[in-house]
Design a protein around this motif. Structure first.
Motif, PDB file in Angstrom:
ATOM      1  N   LEU A  73     -17.935 -32.219 -82.250  1.00 15.43           N
ATOM      2  CA  LEU A  73     -18.018 -30.804 -82.610  1.00 15.43           C
ATOM      3  C   LEU A  73     -16.703 -30.086 -82.330  1.00 15.43           C
ATOM      4  O   LEU A  73     -16.248 -29.254 -83.112  1.00 15.43           O
ATOM      5  CB  LEU A  73     -19.153 -30.112 -81.837  1.00 15.43           C
ATOM      6  CG  LEU A  73     -20.582 -30.470 -82.224  1.00 15.43           C
ATOM      7  CD1 LEU A  73     -21.560 -29.757 -81.302  1.00 15.43           C
ATOM      8  CD2 LEU A  73     -20.865 -30.108 -83.670  1.00 15.43           C
ATOM      9  N   GLY A  74     -16.106 -30.419 -81.175  1.00 16.55           N
ATOM     10  CA  GLY A  74     -14.850 -29.788 -80.798  1.00 16.55           C
ATOM     11  C   GLY A  74     -13.717 -30.118 -81.746  1.00 16.55           C
ATOM     12  O   GLY A  74     -12.966 -29.239 -82.170  1.00 16.55           O
ATOM     13  N   VAL A 183     -11.899 -26.072 -78.602  1.00 18.34           N
ATOM     14  CA  VAL A 183     -11.311 -26.467 -77.310  1.00 18.34           C
ATOM     15  C   VAL A 183     -12.397 -26.557 -76.241  1.00 18.34           C
ATOM     16  O   VAL A 183     -12.449 -27.505 -75.452  1.00 18.34           O
ATOM     17  CB  VAL A 183     -10.206 -25.480 -76.879  1.00 18.34           C
ATOM     18  CG1 VAL A 183      -9.785 -25.733 -75.438  1.00 18.34           C
ATOM     19  CG2 VAL A 183      -9.004 -25.587 -77.806  1.00 18.34           C
ATOM     20  N   ALA A 184     -13.300 -25.547 -76.227  1.00 16.13           N
ATOM     21  CA  ALA A 184     -14.380 -25.540 -75.228  1.00 16.13           C
ATOM     22  C   ALA A 184     -15.259 -26.779 -75.364  1.00 16.13           C
ATOM     23  O   ALA A 184     -15.610 -27.419 -74.360  1.00 16.13           O
ATOM     24  CB  ALA A 184     -15.223 -24.269 -75.378  1.00 16.13           C
ATOM     25  N   LEU A 188     -15.689 -29.835 -72.644  1.00 16.06           N
ATOM     26  CA  LEU A 188     -17.016 -30.247 -72.166  1.00 16.06           C
ATOM     27  C   LEU A 188     -17.270 -31.722 -72.462  1.00 16.06           C
ATOM     28  O   LEU A 188     -17.777 -32.460 -71.602  1.00 16.06           O
ATOM     29  CB  LEU A 188     -18.108 -29.410 -72.835  1.00 16.06           C
ATOM     30  CG  LEU A 188     -18.326 -27.993 -72.311  1.00 16.06           C
ATOM     31  CD1 LEU A 188     -19.247 -27.216 -73.240  1.00 16.06           C
ATOM     32  CD2 LEU A 188     -18.909 -28.020 -70.908  1.00 16.06           C
ATOM     33  N   GLY A 189     -16.913 -32.159 -73.671  1.00 13.78           N
ATOM     34  CA  GLY A 189     -17.111 -33.561 -74.052  1.00 13.78           C
ATOM     35  C   GLY A 189     -16.322 -34.507 -73.172  1.00 13.78           C
ATOM     36  O   GLY A 189     -16.858 -35.513 -72.691  1.00 13.78           O
ATOM     37  N   ILE A 190     -15.036 -34.194 -72.933  1.00 13.57           N
ATOM     38  CA  ILE A 190     -14.201 -35.050 -72.094  1.00 13.57           C
ATOM     39  C   ILE A 190     -14.722 -35.086 -70.666  1.00 13.57           C
ATOM     40  O   ILE A 190     -14.773 -36.136 -70.026  1.00 13.57           O
ATOM     41  CB  ILE A 190     -12.732 -34.568 -72.130  1.00 13.57           C
ATOM     42  CG1 ILE A 190     -12.140 -34.842 -73.519  1.00 13.57           C
ATOM     43  CG2 ILE A 190     -11.910 -35.241 -71.049  1.00 13.57           C
ATOM     44  CD1 ILE A 190     -10.751 -34.269 -73.727  1.00 13.57           C
TER      45      ILE A 190
END
Length: 198
Positions: A73-74, A183-184, A188-190
């Motif tokens: 998504l990011g 970016v958010a 969050l994913g990382i």
């Protein structure tokens, strides 16, 4: 209600949908998020939450799937380009309500269903706060109530963010908002993917 209002992937998705696609799309997304809760409620009522949260392998795959989806998504948001209308004029956001309701429901459902924090939350709720001896009907009412609260919170948020005066301010920022939310989601994913190695 506090859990529903706490910032997380669902919150970021709802804000993004509100500003990018308008109220109707965000209500559909909120319905999808609420339906996604049913997955966590069902396995919690079935007693699987304890197994999932204490199984390193299960938690690894839940975190991996959730983190990968947020990363997707990011990146999708970061690669967003300003949309052009038929005359080649840049328009910062898609028209409110564009796209199918099914697509928005599915986006909300997947975002919530793959939230790796949900198993831990529902484990604490269903095995600590609620008695496992409660009748299934009572647990079903609790589950339905949680879903309604989630839908109510995100619908209120959608209503607020899609008020013309508020939305118009964000329209001037255009696709840069998409990149900020990208970016958010990537962060969050990382963060979640890094936690798979812990």
């Amino acid at each position: 209600m506090l859990a529903a209002a706490s910032p997380g992937p669902d919150f970021v998705l709802v804000v993004k949908q509100s500003l990018r696609h308008g109220r109707k799309a965000t209500i559909w997304t909120s319905m999808g998020i609420s339906l996604g809760l049913s997955i966590h409620i069902i396995y919690s009522v079935a007693g699987l939450a304890a197994v999932v949260s204490h199984s390193a392998q299960w938690m690894f795959w839940i975190k991996f799937a959730g983190g990968s989806y947020l990363l997707y998504l990011g990146i999708f948001g970061l690669l967003a380009k300003p949309a052009k209308d038929g005359n080649g004029v840049t328009k910062e956001f898609a028209p409110a309500g564009s796209g199918s309701g099914k697509r928005y429901v599915m986006a909300g459902f997947i975002c919530n269903a793959l939230n790796p924090k949900a198993p831990v939350y529902f484990l604490s709720l269903f095995t600590v706060i609620l008695s496992p001896d409660l009748p299934l009907a009572v647990l079903t009412v609790y589950g339905g109530w949680i879903m309604l609260l989630q839908l109510f919170w995100f619908s209120c948020l959608a209503w607020l963010l899609t008020k013309p005066a508020i939305r118009q301010r964000f329209l001037s920022a255009g696709y840069w908002i998409e990149k900020i939310f990208g970016v958010a989601m990537v962060v969050l994913g990382i963060k979640i993917l890094k936690s798979t190695s812990e």
